[in-house]
Every structure is written in structure tokens, then in C-alpha cells.
Design an enzyme around this catalytic site. Structure first.
Site, PDB file in Angstrom:
ATOM      1  CD  GLU A  48     -11.026 -20.321   5.506  1.00  0.00           C
ATOM      2  OE1 GLU A  48     -11.459 -19.670   6.470  1.00  0.00           O
ATOM      3  OE2 GLU A  48      -9.829 -20.396   5.214  1.00  0.00           O
ATOM      4  CG  ASP A 103      -2.122  -0.870   0.964  1.00  0.00           C
ATOM      5  OD1 ASP A 103      -2.840  -1.175   1.903  1.00  0.00           O
ATOM      6  OD2 ASP A 103      -2.309  -1.272  -0.201  1.00  0.00           O
ATOM      7  CE1 TYR A 145     -14.767 -20.090  11.063  1.00  0.00           C
ATOM      8  CE2 TYR A 145     -14.232 -21.093   8.945  1.00  0.00           C
ATOM      9  CZ  TYR A 145     -14.066 -20.072   9.875  1.00  0.00           C
ATOM     10  OH  TYR A 145     -13.196 -19.058   9.611  1.00  0.00           O
ATOM     11  CB  SER A 167      -5.651 -16.119  13.423  1.00  0.00           C
ATOM     12  OG  SER A 167      -4.626 -15.860  14.321  1.00  0.00           O
ATOM     13  CG  LEU A 168      -8.007 -21.092  14.783  1.00  0.00           C
ATOM     14  CD1 LEU A 168      -8.462 -22.297  13.969  1.00  0.00           C
ATOM     15  CD2 LEU A 168      -8.693 -21.097  16.142  1.00  0.00           C
ATOM     16  CD  GLU A 223     -15.296 -26.786  12.602  1.00  0.00           C
ATOM     17  OE1 GLU A 223     -15.805 -26.225  11.635  1.00  0.00           O
ATOM     18  OE2 GLU A 223     -15.547 -26.514  13.793  1.00  0.00           O
ATOM     19  CB  CYS A 249      13.675 -18.760 -32.826  1.00  0.00           C
ATOM     20  SG  CYS A 249      13.254 -17.418 -31.721  1.00  0.00           S
ATOM     21  CE  LYS A 286      -2.184 -24.390   9.211  1.00  0.00           C
ATOM     22  NZ  LYS A 286      -1.199 -23.690   8.462  1.00  0.00           N
TER      23      LYS A 286
HETATM   24  S1  IVH Z   1     -12.522 -21.349  13.487  1.00  0.00           S
HETATM   25  C1  IVH Z   1     -11.493 -17.948  16.548  1.00  0.00           C
HETATM   26  N1  IVH Z   1     -12.931 -23.312  11.795  1.00  0.00           N
HETATM   27  O1  IVH Z   1      -8.357 -20.927   9.700  1.00  0.00           O
HETATM   28  C2  IVH Z   1     -11.038 -18.699  15.364  1.00  0.00           C
HETATM   29  N2  IVH Z   1     -11.378 -21.607  11.203  1.00  0.00           N
HETATM   30  O2  IVH Z   1      -5.897 -20.255  11.189  1.00  0.00           O
HETATM   31  C3  IVH Z   1     -12.135 -18.947  14.414  1.00  0.00           C
HETATM   32  N3  IVH Z   1     -10.397 -21.901   8.984  1.00  0.00           N
HETATM   33  O3  IVH Z   1      -8.994 -17.504  10.204  1.00  0.00           O
HETATM   34  C4  IVH Z   1     -11.709 -19.833  13.334  1.00  0.00           C
HETATM   35  N4  IVH Z   1     -11.475 -23.752   8.456  1.00  0.00           N
HETATM   36  O4  IVH Z   1      -9.936 -18.624   8.098  1.00  0.00           O
HETATM   37  C5  IVH Z   1     -12.254 -22.174  12.054  1.00  0.00           C
HETATM   38  N5  IVH Z   1     -13.427 -25.063  10.359  1.00  0.00           N
HETATM   39  C6  IVH Z   1     -12.760 -23.946  10.615  1.00  0.00           C
HETATM   40  C7  IVH Z   1     -11.862 -23.384   9.695  1.00  0.00           C
HETATM   41  C8  IVH Z   1     -11.182 -22.215  10.026  1.00  0.00           C
HETATM   42  C9  IVH Z   1     -10.605 -22.837   8.052  1.00  0.00           C
HETATM   43  C10 IVH Z   1      -9.462 -20.767   8.871  1.00  0.00           C
HETATM   44  C11 IVH Z   1     -10.056 -19.436   9.236  1.00  0.00           C
HETATM   45  C12 IVH Z   1      -9.192 -18.881  10.330  1.00  0.00           C
HETATM   46  C13 IVH Z   1      -7.923 -19.657  10.110  1.00  0.00           C
HETATM   47  C14 IVH Z   1      -7.157 -19.734  11.408  1.00  0.00           C
END
Ligand code: IVH
Length: 669
Positions: A178, A43, A230, A88-89, A119, A415, A318
Site C-alpha cells: 500500500e 474517460d 504486505y 480486493s477484500l 495486520e 465588500c 473496518k
Molecule cells: S491484503 C487479496 N493487506 O485493502 C487481497 N490489503 O480492501 C490482498 N490494504 O486492495 C490485500 N492494507 O489496497 C492487504 N495489510 C493489508 C492491507 C491491504 C491495506 C488494502 C489493499 C487492498 C484493499 C482491500
């Protein structure tokens, strides 16, 4: 303030540099999934260019990233503040780490058994979608977690996403999920892009991110986006007390959820579910890169709380992407239809994810240099889902000193023309349109099944025709005769006869196939069809101005100038004249009309119908109607099947009459 000559010169230089850099980063981000700078740095570069262009308007070029749809991804979207932040996770990579997570739950809640859900983790882009009073109000990306891009119009093109909720669920709540591209849709879209001379997307996630950032929803509508939900932003609003109630709510609301969900109450259960999902995930229609484990009860979730970036009540597991190590035997250079020179890795065959791999993509020469990949190296290759395997890294421990570097060519390997660098895509190209390899690719495209469909002209015959200088453009095919073909190897009288018949037979192919076969940049099969339906002949298409072209449904600001430019080129004009003289069909044939019941009407078809859309479109045409790809003021009827999406909205807005299949059948008696 006066502007000196040298101010201007400095600004011009800087602007050129910024443009090249921005385009390169765009490509790294969208196409190659290898961003080198953050969104914020991008940006900043973009803003600097905008400032220069504002000070010196004569420096604005039509191809500046500031002028390009998608070039300024964050500039074009309104921002939405998330009422509840999108977190995020944390990730885990082993069964031990997963068991440790479960132990933290046990400790945190002071109980031995904690109900969890597991899931699939879908490999796409996070979205939040808000419904108010039963209607889809807005959709936004995660952004920085607090604020994201307003992608409402784009998400409305996703057919599986309901625009209105049924009455048996809360009418105001926000769902999270997602967005992704299904494996099949992604592969098909990439093939079509390749056929239209556009670069392939590196993987479905990047294609999804790029598509969501599209400012033109017409383009988004042609991409196979889908969404799986989800979670909810606010459990009270949604009136749910647990993750399993969320899934039940989604089902009732008609919101798509993951195909498999496990309920677990011990570390052993989790490990078992992880392994089961690993077995299943390859046959799921979308890419998954892991599993998400969540504590089921929302009371328990509240008790566990969150850290600054991730909840303590959830974790991602993962899977290891499947990789293999093998020896890089050589790097070959492929010459594409547009002259692009692409390096391809030739490998010692190795078994990976169910097949033997002996070639892999190296993307481009910059990447070879950046990863310091040398011929003779032991390289790690990776296969993500359906995508072609890629070389990800080098095992430098196994270097013996015999390896040699690969340099970007300064001449075309075929060529020997000095290469050019395409500023927009930073692709190295052979600039010689007569380069035999380019000619071969163009002829292969012209004759292939989706275009002129000339059977018997496989790669090896095309190669011979070009190498024997019998063919240098598609028009030459129509000058071939038995005497000339007798020079080819392994061609008996019978196959020569068949080939000549197939070539002659192609003269009656509908003109859209010819237009597609010409390989005009950005013109795929479906655009070619639309163009011919709109202009009815190649002659009229050739005369069309850029403005005329943009009047045609589905033809936007990138495609129109490309078509216009193609028909202005003297060589192309001569080629067309020769094809016409050879007797190819230039005008859309008046189809034998079954009736004129639909004369004067224009139709758009949407949703799932009992028969393929092509078939229904043919039936409309056979009864005198026209078919178009998108709803506009000119549309007479929208024929809507099951799960019709955004087109219904558009039709309602424009007052276009919507009818179902039964009414359509009744019209035709
Ligand atoms: S739960 C509070 N469930 O993974 C966290 N996330 O690394 C809510 N993702 O940002 C996320 N499948 O984009 C959740 N079944 C699932 C998911 C999922 C993909 C993605 C999502 C999140 C990222 C975290």
C-alpha cells in the site's frame, strides 16, 4: 466533408461544457474525495473532448483538461497486465461478523484452530512491485485488478523502496503493498499548498492517489509518499509458504512492513488483536481504517480458494470512523487570500476523538446543497485522523421545521462585490482585489513567520490596520509611522515602537522571503528559495520569460506561467517599485564566504545525513558552491546520505559524481 458554421458553434459549446465538467470531476475526485462518476465515465467525457479538439484544433485552449498534466490520468500511463490478478477484500464491520468469518474457516478446513495473521489495513492505494534479477523492474497500480497503470518512475521516488534487493533473498519476485502519505508529511504538504495558494487535499489517501497519477515525476518527488508491503504475487517465485514467512522475507529484503502484526489461532484471539490495534493505531505514523486478517498457511489458503472478487482466506475489518452529532449553529463564509469564498460550519461544541470541535469544514456550497444541510440541523461530523473535521450528513429525523437553507452567496459578504465562479476549480470567488478581507489575508501571509517574519503583526493588528485604511498592500507597511499607529486601539508607545522596529528590520530579509510573501499562486517557500538562487535578484526574476523560468530547477509548467503573469501585472509592478523604494532587499546578498573551495560546483543533497539538509546547503554555499533541488546535467556532485532514492539512479544515468558525507567533509578539510 464540409464543416458548417453551426457545426463549429455546436462543437464550441459542447467543448466548453465538457471542460467545465471534467475539471469539476477532477476536483471532486482528487481534492474532495467525493467522486460522482466512475473512472470510465470520466474517460468517456475526456475522449469526447479530445475528439472535438481533434476535429476543430482552433477550439483547443491552453487550459483544457486534455492539455493538463494529470488532467488525463489514464491517458498518460502505459498499462501493465498483472501476472497474478490483484483482488480486493470483503469487509466486516463488527466482532460478530469477524467471528462468523473465523467459523467459515473452521468449517472450510475442518479444523478447530487455524493460524491467522492480523495486520493494520493501511488507508492508501494498492501497488504491485516487480523485482527481476535483483532490480526493481516495474510498479503498477491495481487498476481493474487485471491491468493497472505503470507507475514505475513515480514509485522510484519513494525513498523507503529499495531499487536493488540484497543478495540473501530470491532475486525475482513481485511484492504487493500500500502506498500512502504519512500523517505528518501530509499535514506539512497541505500547509505548504495553502501557503502557495493551492487547494488542500481532503485526506492522505486522495493525496496519494492524485500523486501517483502525476505525469511529472519531479512533482511526485516533492510529495511525501511511502510504501508498506504486505504480500507477494506468487509464493513459489518468492519461495515462501506462509504469511509469516512473507513478513520475514520482506525484512530480509529491506522492504518496509507494518509496525505491528498479530498471530491469532481463535476467534477470541482475533477480537483481542482488533482491540489492541485500535488502541495503537492512532499513534501510528500513517492512517489505518481497519485490520486485515489472513489465513497464515498458503496451503490452507489454496484449499479455501477465492470467489470472483475476493479471497475466502482473508477479510478486512473496518473500524467505525469516529463521529459525533451536534447542532449546526451557523454557516460563516471565509474569504481567502485569493478571494475564494469557503463555507465553514459553526457548531455547538462537541467532544470528538480527543478534542472539542466547534468548527468543521463544509468544503463548498454545492456540497451543502447536495447534502441538504440547513442551519439549525443536527449534523453528523467525522474526524479522520489528523484531518479537520467535516460535516458528513444530516440527521433529518431531528428536523423541527425551524431550520433554514444556506444559499451560495451572489455577493462577497464583506465588500459586496458580485462573485465570480472560477471555471477551473468551480470555486466561488470575490473578484475584488481590494476587498478588505482579501487584503487582510494577503498582509497576514506577507508578515507571517515563514515569509517576512514581522513580529507583533498578529491577526487583530492587521485587521485594525486594514479597517483604519492605513494599509491596503504590503508596501503600505513601510509607510507607517508613530502618528498613524497611534490611531490603533490597545497599542501603547512601547508596542508601536517594537512594531515599527520589526517592520524596518524586515527590509534586510533575504529576497526569497519577499517573493514568497507576495503570495504568487503556486509559489511556496521552497520554490521562492530556488528561484532566488537561480536568478540571484528579484529584478532578474521579474524579467524572466516562461522559458527562462522553466530552466530553474523544480519550476514546472504550472508555476512558470503563474510567476510570469504576476510580474506582468501593472499593479504588481507598482507594488514592487514601492517596496524597492522603501529599501527592501531585492538582490541575493553575497554571503561571506568561508572559502571558495566549492566555487563553480552545483550540488544536490539526498538521503539522511548527520545534519539537517538546510545546514549542509548553507555550508556548501558558504564555501562558494550552489545547491539545487534536482539532479540534472548541470549537477557536479550528488551528496548522498543513508537511504538515498531515485536521485542516485538519475545521477548514475547522467554520470554525476556521487559522494558521501565523509568525502564531503574531507573536501572542506
Ligand atoms: S491484503 C487479496 N493487506 O485493502 C487481497 N490489503 O480492501 C490482498 N490494504 O486492495 C490485500 N492494507 O489496497 C492487504 N495489510 C493489508 C492491507 C491491504 C491495506 C488494502 C489493499 C487492498 C484493499 C482491500
Amino acid at each position: 466533408m464540409s464543416v458548417t458554421h453551426s457545426d463549429h458553434t455546436t462543437a464550441a459549446k459542447r467543448a466548453t461544457f465538457l471542460r467545465t465538467e471534467l475539471e469539476r470531476h477532477n476536483r471532486l475526485y482528487y481534492i474532495e474525495a467525493k467522486p460522482e462518476i466512475s473512472d470510465r465515465q470520466f474517460d468517456e467525457l475526456l475522449r469526447e473532448l479530445q475528439d472535438i479538439e481533434a476535429r476543430f484544433p482552433d477550439l483547443v485552449t491552453p487550459d483544457s483538461p486534455t492539455q493538463r498534466v494529470g488532467g488525463a490520468p489514464l491517458e498518460g500511463f502505459a498499462q501493465i497486465r498483472h501476472a497474478v490478478p490483484m483482488m480486493s477484500l470483503d469487509n466486516t464491520y463488527s466482532e460478530e461478523e469477524l467471528a462468523a468469518f473465523y467459523q467459515r474457516l473452521v468449517k472450510g478446513l475442518g479444523r478447530e484452530h487455524i493460524d491467522c495473521t492480523l495486520e493494520p489495513k493501511i488507508d492508501g492505494v494498492a501497488v504491485t512491485i516487480r523485482y527481476e534479477d535483483g532490480l526493481l523492474k516495474h510498479a503498477a497500480t491495481r487498476g481493474d485488478g487485471q491491468m493497472g497503470d505503470d507507475v514505475t518512475v513515480n514509485m522510484k521516488t519513494v525513498k523507503t523502496l529499495p531499487l536493488r534487493l540484497p543478495e540473501n533473498v530470491p532475486q525475482t519476485f513481485e511484492v504487493r503493498g500500500e502506498v500512502f502519505m504519512p500523517k505528518k508529511g501530509f499535514a506539512k504538504m497541505n500547509d505548504e499548498r495553502e501557503e502557495a495558494g493551492e487547494p488542500r487535499f481532503a485526506n492522505p489517501r486522495n493525496a496519494t492517489a492524485g500523486t501517483l497519477k502525476q505525469l511529472d515525476p519531479r512533482i511526485v518527488a516533492t510529495r511525501p509518499l511511502d510504501v508498506i508491503l504486505y504480500g507477494v504475487a506468487d509464493a513459489e517465485e518468492a519461495r515462501v509458504k506462509s504469511q509469516h514467512e512473507v513478513f520475514a522475507l520482506m525484512k530480509r529484503a529491506g522492504l518496509r512492513t507494518a509496525d505491528h502484526v498479530w498471530r491469532c489461532r481463535s476467534a477470541d484471539d482475533l477480537v483481542k488483536a482488533i482491540r489492541e490495534l485500535d488502541e495503537k493505531r492512532r499513534s501510528l505514523p500513517y492512517e489505518t481504517d481497519g485490520a486485515v486478517i489472513k489465513v497464515d498457511s498458503f496451503d490452507d489458503q489454496r484449499e479455501l480458494g477465492v470467489t470472483s472478487k475476493a479471497p475466502r482466506w482473508a477479510i478486512a475489518y473496518k473500524y467505525q470512523p469516529e463521529q459525533a452529532e451536534t447542532k449546526l449553529l451557523a454557516v460563516d463564509i471565509q474569504v481567502g487570500r485569493t478571494g475564494a469564498l469557503t463555507p465553514v460550519a459553526r457548531l455547538e461544541p462537541v467532544f470528538l476523538s480527543g478534542s472539542t470541535v466547534s468548527n468543521a469544514t463544509l468544503h463548498n456550497f454545492e456540497e451543502i446543497e447536495r447534502k441538504d444541510i440547513r442551519v439549525g440541523d443536527h449534523v453528523i461530523i467525522e474526524k479522520a485522523g489528523e484531518v479537520i473535521p467535516a460535516v458528513v450528513s444530516v440527521n433529518k429525523d431531528r428536523r423541527g421545521g425551524q431550520e433554514h437553507r444556506v444559499h451560495a452567496p451572489d455577493k462577497c459578504p464583506v465588500c459586496h462585490a458580485p462573485v465570480s465562479r472560477d471555471e477551473e476549480l468551480v470555486v466561488i470567488r470575490c473578484p475584488n482585489p481590494r476587498c478588505p478581507e482579501q487584503v487582510k489575508r494577503r498582509i497576514e501571509h506577507f508578515v507571517h513567520r515563514g515569509a517576512m517574519d514581522i513580529r507583533g503583526l498578529g491577526e487583530s493588528v492587521v485587521a485594525q490596520l486594514v479597517d483604519h485604511k492605513l494599509v491596503s498592500d504590503p508596501a503600505d507597511l513601510y509607510d507607517l509611522n508613530e502618528l498613524l499607529l497611534a490611531r490603533l486601539e490597545r497599542q501603547g508607545a512601547k508596542s508601536i515602537d517594537n512594531l515599527l522596529n520589526a517592520i524596518a528590520g524586515s527590509k534586510t530579509q533575504p529576497p526569497w522571503r519577499l517573493v514568497f510573501g507576495l503570495g504568487i499562486l503556486h509559489v511556496g517557500a521552497s520554490s521562492a528559495r530556488t528561484l532566488l538562487e537561480h536568478f540571484s535578484s528579484i529584478d532578474k526574476l521579474a524579467e524572466a520569460s516562461v522559458e527562462d523560468l522553466t530552466q530553474c530547477p523544480d519550476i514546472g509548467g504550472t508555476v512558470a506561467p503563474s510567476i510570469h503573469g504576476w510580474f506582468r501585472d501593472a499593479h504588481n509592478q507598482e507594488l514592487l517599485a514601492r517596496l524597492k523604494a522603501a529599501g527592501l532587499t531585492f538582490a541575493q546578498r553575497e554571503t561571506e564566504l568561508a572559502s571558495d573551495k566549492l566555487a563553480g560546483t552545483t550540488w544536490v543533497i539526498t538521503g539522511t545525513l548527520s545534519r539537517p539538509r538546510d545546514e549542509i546547503a548553507d555550508r556548501i554555499r558558504a564555501n562558494g558552491g550552489k545547491v539545487s533541488g534536482s539532479v540534472s546535467a548541470k549537477t557536479t556532485y550528488l551528496l548522498a546520505g543513508e537511504e538515498a532514492g531515485s536521485k542516485l539512479d538519475k545521477a548514475a544515468k547522467l554520470g554525476v559524481q556521487v559522494i558521501d558525507e565523509a568525502a564531503f567533509n574531507a573536501m572542506l578539510g
